[in-house]
Each structure stands twice: as structure tokens, then as C-alpha cells.
Design an enzyme around this catalytic site. Structure first.
Site: not given
Length: 299
Positions: A232, A272, A274, A289
Site C-alpha cells: 500500500h 491493516e 497503511h 487501521e
């Protein structure tokens, strides 16, 4: 063969999982600053784990990425609010509406000209804002490109990913744009960073690859062990490599200039990851996240 770095990982709880820590940057005050995309807040965490946050105007609408500005403040994009925000280290917030309606600003970076440059994902434009709030917008030669990440290159151009056009773009200070299509179909590039080797490094979330592009447009791609890991964001480290998040695999990875890849599992499942950045303390920090900021210290 170079020694594989040994990495220790600490996690700092900064919010509930509903807040969504997302973008992250190193602040001028020795702390790390981050966005809470779902709660409309800007957070701060120090190397010793002290945390705090500042509420934005309710109309801010999804603060996404954040960067340190040349004026000693932090600048961030408001994707759903269609504004650029500025916050001082004391927590004073100013917002600047964009001229183009529904522009969807996403990536932002300090440019070599003393201004902030950003992508307008929903408007196929690259924007420039001075520290006193004057905005200029440059249209891209490709429609439906969804420009996403942006980074300053050593060639005085701003390099950006074109997520839906499957390409990397470069814009000069006068607004001239070059577009470089990627070899892999549907690679969907997102994050981009300037590497220590003078090239730009980027992540292909759709293809599970890390890409490298030189100033003349030569592209190399390096496949990750897990093609479904959905890389990402990416950031350069002072160790000569680039560090990146694997959003779909709960890992952080590192790639050397010659393409050697190491990966590190995060302690908490489904966190998660990022945004990612090298912090003022030399460690690698990533926004998770699940409401956590992780610090990775290589030895």
C-alpha cells in the site's frame, strides 16, 4: 550476502479501531504525526509512546495523507472534504478549499520549490499550494487516472502514481507532465517514494509487486513472495532500502536497491498497515487501521 536486519516491533494504541489511523509522517518536533481517516482527527505519538490528537472541523471529510511542510507545520489532504489542511505542532488547524469541486485530494508532499504538491484523485489533476494558501492546479493528459501517491524526486520533479491508468507520472514545476505506463497490467500503483539510489520506488497493490523507475523512465518490477499481499505505502530508509506496508498480509517489508526483499509479520492479526515513514528517531513507523501505531527498530 548482506545480513538480514533483525527487527523488533512495538505497538502503541492511539485510538479505537473505528478511527482508522491511515497516513503518517515525521514531524519537526521529534514526534510522529498521523491521520485518523474515519474520525476526522490528526494524531501524534512520541518515541516514548505518549499520544494525543486534535479534532478537525466536522466538514474535513476523511483526512488521508500527511507530510511535514517547509514552514514547520504539518500539511494533510481531506479526501472527502476536498480541502488541504494545515496543523501546527501546537494543534492550530487551518483548511484551504480547492478550486475544483469534488477534487478528492489524496497524496501530498513538500516540493523542492517551497510549496506543497498534492494529487487530486477524483479530478485527474496535480495541485500545488503555497504556505500562504494559494492553489494552482495542473490537469493530467489522461482521464480516469486516479492519481494517488506523490513524492519529490531528485530531478526537481514531482513523481506520482496513476492508480487507474496503470502508470507513473512526473510533473515539472511548470506543469509539464510525462507519463510512463507500467509493464504489468492492472498493477494499480499507490504509494511512491524517492529511494537512496536516485530512482523512485512504488508499490503495486493490484499485482503484489514493488516497482522502481529511473528519471529517464526505465522501469523494473520485483514480485513479492505473496502476490496477494496488497502493498500500500512505501518510504525510504536511511539504511539504503525502502520499507513498505503489506495491507493484505499484515506485514511490513523492506527492499534493497538490488531487489532483495525481507518481510516482517506484525504482532497483532488483521491490523491493516497503511502509511509508513522513517521517524525522527531513525525507526520505521507505520499506521495500523486497527487503532495502533507500530514502530519497527532494525538492528
Amino acid at each position: 550476502m548482506p545480513r538480514r536486519p533483525t527487527v523488533s516491533i512495538e505497538e502503541f494504541s492511539v485510538s479505537g479501531p473505528e478511527a482508522g489511523p491511515y497516513g503518517i509522517t515525521a514531524g519537526p518536533d521529534g514526534a510522529v504525526w498521523f491521520t485518523m481517516v474515519h474520525h476526522g482527527r490528526i494524531g501524534r505519538v512520541t518515541p516514548d509512546g505518549a499520544t494525543g490528537s486534535h479534532a478537525l472541523d466536522p466538514a474535513s471529510g476523511g483526512p488521508s495523507t500527511i507530510t511535514a511542510g517547509p514552514d514547520g507545520a504539518l500539511w494533510f489532504t481531506e479526501f472527502r472534504g476536498h480541502r488541504i489542511g494545515r496543523i501546527t505542532t501546537a494543534g492550530e488547524v487551518t483548511s484551504f478549499p480547492l478550486p475544483t469541486p469534488d477534487a478528492g485530494p489524496f497524496g501530498i508532499v513538500a516540493g523542492p520549490d517551497g510549496a506543497l504538491w498534492f494529487t487530486e484523485a477524483s479530478a485527474d489533476r496535480i495541485g500545488r499550494i503555497t504556505t500562504d494558501g494559494r492553489v494552482t492546479e495542473f490537469p493530467l493528459p489522461v482521464s480516469g487516472a486516479f492519481p494517488s501517491g506523490i513524492a519529490a524526486g531528485r530531478d526537481d520533479r514531482l513523481w506520482f502514481t496513476m492508480n487507474q491508468a496503470n502508470a507513473i507520472g512526473a510533473i515539472a514545476p511548470d506543469g509539464a507532465v510525462d507519463v510512463h505506463p507500467l509493464p504489468t497490467p492492472d498493477a494499480a500503483p499507490v504509494g511512491i517514494a524517492a529511494g537512496a539510489d536516485g530512482a523512485m520506488w512504488f508499490v503495486e497493490i493490484g499485482a503484489g509487486r514493488i516497482g522502481r523507475i529511473t528519471p529517464d523512465g526505465t522501469i523494473d518490477e520485483f514480485a513479492l513472495p505473496d502476490c496477494g499481499s496488497r502493498p500500500h505505502a512505501i518510504a525510504a530508509g536511511t539504511d539504503g532500502g525502502c520499507w513498505f506496508t503489506e495491507w493484505g498480509a499484515n506485514r511490513v517489508g523492506r527492499i534493497t536497491p538490488d531487489g532483495e526483499i525481507d518481510e516482517y509479520d506484525l504482532p497483532t492479526p488483521a491490523s491493516e498497515p497503511h502509511g509508513i515513514v522513517q521517524g525522527p528517531d531513525g525507526a520505521i513507523w507505520t499506521a495500523l487501521e486497527n487503532g495502533t501505531i507500530a514502530r519497527l527498530t532494525a538492528r
